[in-house]
Design a protein around this motif. Structure first.
Motif, PDB file in Angstrom:
ATOM      1  N   SER A  35      10.597  12.861  -0.234  1.00  0.00           N
ATOM      2  CA  SER A  35      10.803  12.201  -1.516  1.00  0.00           C
ATOM      3  C   SER A  35       9.954  10.935  -1.554  1.00  0.00           C
ATOM      4  N   ARG A  36       9.708  10.410  -2.752  1.00  0.00           N
ATOM      5  CA  ARG A  36       8.902   9.186  -2.854  1.00  0.00           C
ATOM      6  C   ARG A  36       9.548   8.038  -2.079  1.00  0.00           C
ATOM      7  N   ARG A  37      10.873   7.948  -2.162  1.00  0.00           N
ATOM      8  CA  ARG A  37      11.561   6.857  -1.485  1.00  0.00           C
ATOM      9  C   ARG A  37      11.410   6.966   0.032  1.00  0.00           C
ATOM     10  N   LYS A  38      11.586   8.171   0.564  1.00  0.00           N
ATOM     11  CA  LYS A  38      11.458   8.357   2.013  1.00  0.00           C
ATOM     12  C   LYS A  38      10.019   8.156   2.471  1.00  0.00           C
ATOM     13  N   ALA A  39       9.067   8.630   1.679  1.00  0.00           N
ATOM     14  CA  ALA A  39       7.661   8.466   2.032  1.00  0.00           C
ATOM     15  C   ALA A  39       7.300   6.979   2.080  1.00  0.00           C
ATOM     16  N   PHE A  40       7.811   6.213   1.114  1.00  0.00           N
ATOM     17  CA  PHE A  40       7.570   4.770   1.120  1.00  0.00           C
ATOM     18  C   PHE A  40       8.223   4.115   2.337  1.00  0.00           C
TER      19      PHE A  40
ATOM     20  N   LEU B 265       7.345   1.458   7.385  1.00  0.00           N
ATOM     21  CA  LEU B 265       7.894   1.329   8.733  1.00  0.00           C
ATOM     22  C   LEU B 265       6.796   1.348   9.793  1.00  0.00           C
ATOM     23  N   SER B 266       5.684   2.001   9.490  1.00  0.00           N
ATOM     24  CA  SER B 266       4.581   2.063  10.457  1.00  0.00           C
ATOM     25  C   SER B 266       4.012   0.686  10.747  1.00  0.00           C
ATOM     26  N   GLY B 267       4.235  -0.268   9.833  1.00  0.00           N
ATOM     27  CA  GLY B 267       3.699  -1.612  10.025  1.00  0.00           C
ATOM     28  C   GLY B 267       4.650  -2.572  10.713  1.00  0.00           C
TER      29      GLY B 267
ATOM     30  N   GLY C  97       0.823  -1.212   0.000  1.00  0.00           N
ATOM     31  CA  GLY C  97       0.000   0.000   0.000  1.00  0.00           C
ATOM     32  C   GLY C  97       0.853   1.256   0.000  1.00  0.00           C
ATOM     33  N   ALA C  98       1.931   1.235   0.778  1.00  0.00           N
ATOM     34  CA  ALA C  98       2.823   2.402   0.827  1.00  0.00           C
ATOM     35  C   ALA C  98       3.481   2.649  -0.520  1.00  0.00           C
ATOM     36  N   ALA C  99       3.671   1.579  -1.319  1.00  0.00           N
ATOM     37  CA  ALA C  99       4.340   1.703  -2.611  1.00  0.00           C
ATOM     38  C   ALA C  99       3.537   2.507  -3.627  1.00  0.00           C
ATOM     39  N   LEU C 100       2.252   2.747  -3.367  1.00  0.00           N
ATOM     40  CA  LEU C 100       1.456   3.572  -4.284  1.00  0.00           C
ATOM     41  C   LEU C 100       2.011   4.984  -4.398  1.00  0.00           C
ATOM     42  N   VAL C 101       2.816   5.388  -3.413  1.00  0.00           N
ATOM     43  CA  VAL C 101       3.386   6.730  -3.448  1.00  0.00           C
ATOM     44  C   VAL C 101       4.322   6.902  -4.639  1.00  0.00           C
TER      45      VAL C 101
ATOM     46  N   GLY D 274      -1.257   1.559   4.508  1.00  0.00           N
ATOM     47  CA  GLY D 274       0.067   1.931   4.020  1.00  0.00           C
ATOM     48  C   GLY D 274       0.003   3.160   3.132  1.00  0.00           C
ATOM     49  N   THR D 275      -1.026   3.215   2.288  1.00  0.00           N
ATOM     50  CA  THR D 275      -1.221   4.384   1.424  1.00  0.00           C
ATOM     51  C   THR D 275      -1.527   5.627   2.245  1.00  0.00           C
ATOM     52  N   ALA D 276      -2.305   5.449   3.321  1.00  0.00           N
ATOM     53  CA  ALA D 276      -2.714   6.581   4.162  1.00  0.00           C
ATOM     54  C   ALA D 276      -1.541   7.200   4.905  1.00  0.00           C
ATOM     55  N   VAL D 277      -0.398   6.497   4.960  1.00  0.00           N
ATOM     56  CA  VAL D 277       0.792   7.076   5.585  1.00  0.00           C
ATOM     57  C   VAL D 277       1.712   7.679   4.535  1.00  0.00           C
TER      58      VAL D 277
END
Length: 272
Positions: free
Chosen positions: A188-193, A198-200, A29-33, A175-178
């Motif tokens: 950056s996209r990499r840091k946001a991902f 990491l929240s999980g 989900g985080a990878a959608l960033v 994951g997307t919501a974070v």
């Protein structure tokens, strides 16, 4: 569903595998960033509503119902007692963490940060909000597999697997919501991902601890299952439902919750 091969595995190891899976879905989900800088509020409300529906259904069918069944075997007249006490204790536990851990809910100004007052940046507080959310999810999965380790009941094992699937389904939008809000904050996209996934990471930790707790205190099994359910319902009412109702598209979040509940119910009836 043939799960006979799982019966030979250590329940703590199964809890670890299950929560690594749910963490992996958070990563997805985080990878959608990498593809989107923002998600429309209507879509996010629908996703958060879906998450709430899944968690409500999972709390009952995979946690509360087995707790009541186990308590009924010991004392049918007071089967309600462990479920009630455990459920409320789970809510109180999350309430205490909510009051202590600094965090900020999505789309809220930093002045509305909850928990102990700190000088931490908005981005850190956003990450901690979802991390707080993930603690009861990992705990619930761990408790469910620990319950199987104690009872050796195939139905409880099936419930634990279904709970893992349900938590995984709703971890994708989490994951997307974070990650997406962090991208809006200038990451950056990499840091946001990285921070989104990491929240999980708390889920495998909470999962193993939950399984260990149940196995070491097997006589408290109905209380432990109900405790995990109460913690999850607290998150739904305190965080997911209010966030999903932001804006003027509340019908979408309600539809999402209905779909999420129906999906989890269908899985339990069809595979349980």
């Amino acid at each position: 569903m043939d799960i006979s091969w799982l019966k030979i595995e250590d329940p703590i190891f199964l809890a670890l595998l299950a929560t690594l899976f749910t963490w992996g879905v958070t990563m997805a989900g985080a990878a959608l960033v990498f593809f989107f800088k923002d998600i429309h509020r209507r879509v996010m409300n629908l996703m958060l509503g879906f998450t709430a529906g899944v968690m409500i259904a999972a709390s009952f069918w995979s946690l509360l119902a087995p707790a009541i069944d186990l308590a009924s075997k010991d004392d049918p007249d007071f089967a309600w007692f462990p479920a009630t006490i455990g459920f409320l204790a789970g809510g109180v536990f999350l309430l205490l963490i909510d009051k202590l851990l600094p965090h900020l809910h999505r789309r809220q100004p930093i002045e509305n940060a909850e928990g102990i007052r700190t000088s931490w940046e908005r981005s850190v507080l956003l990450i901690l909000a979802i991390t707080l959310h993930n603690i009861p999810e990992g705990l619930a999965v761990g408790v469910a597999f620990g319950a199987y380790g104690v009872s050796q009941d195939p139905q409880i094992l099936t419930g634990a697997i279904l709970l893992t699937i349900g938590i995984g389904l709703q971890n994708f939008p989490e994951g997307t919501a974070v990650s997406v809000p962090l991208r809006r904050e200038g990451f950056s996209r990499r840091k946001a991902f990285f921070y989104g996934q990491l929240s999980g990471i708390v889920e495998p930790i909470a999962g193993v601890l939950g399984a260990l707790m149940v196995i070491s205190m097997s006589h408290l099994l109905p209380y432990a299952l109900s405790f995990a359910a109460g913690a999850m319902i607290f998150v739904v009412i305190e965080e997911l439902i209010p966030e999903s109702q932001q804006g003027n598209e509340t019908d979408l979040s309600t539809i999402g919750a209905m779909i999420g509940f129906a999906v989890m119910m269908m899985l339990d009836v069809a595979l349980g």
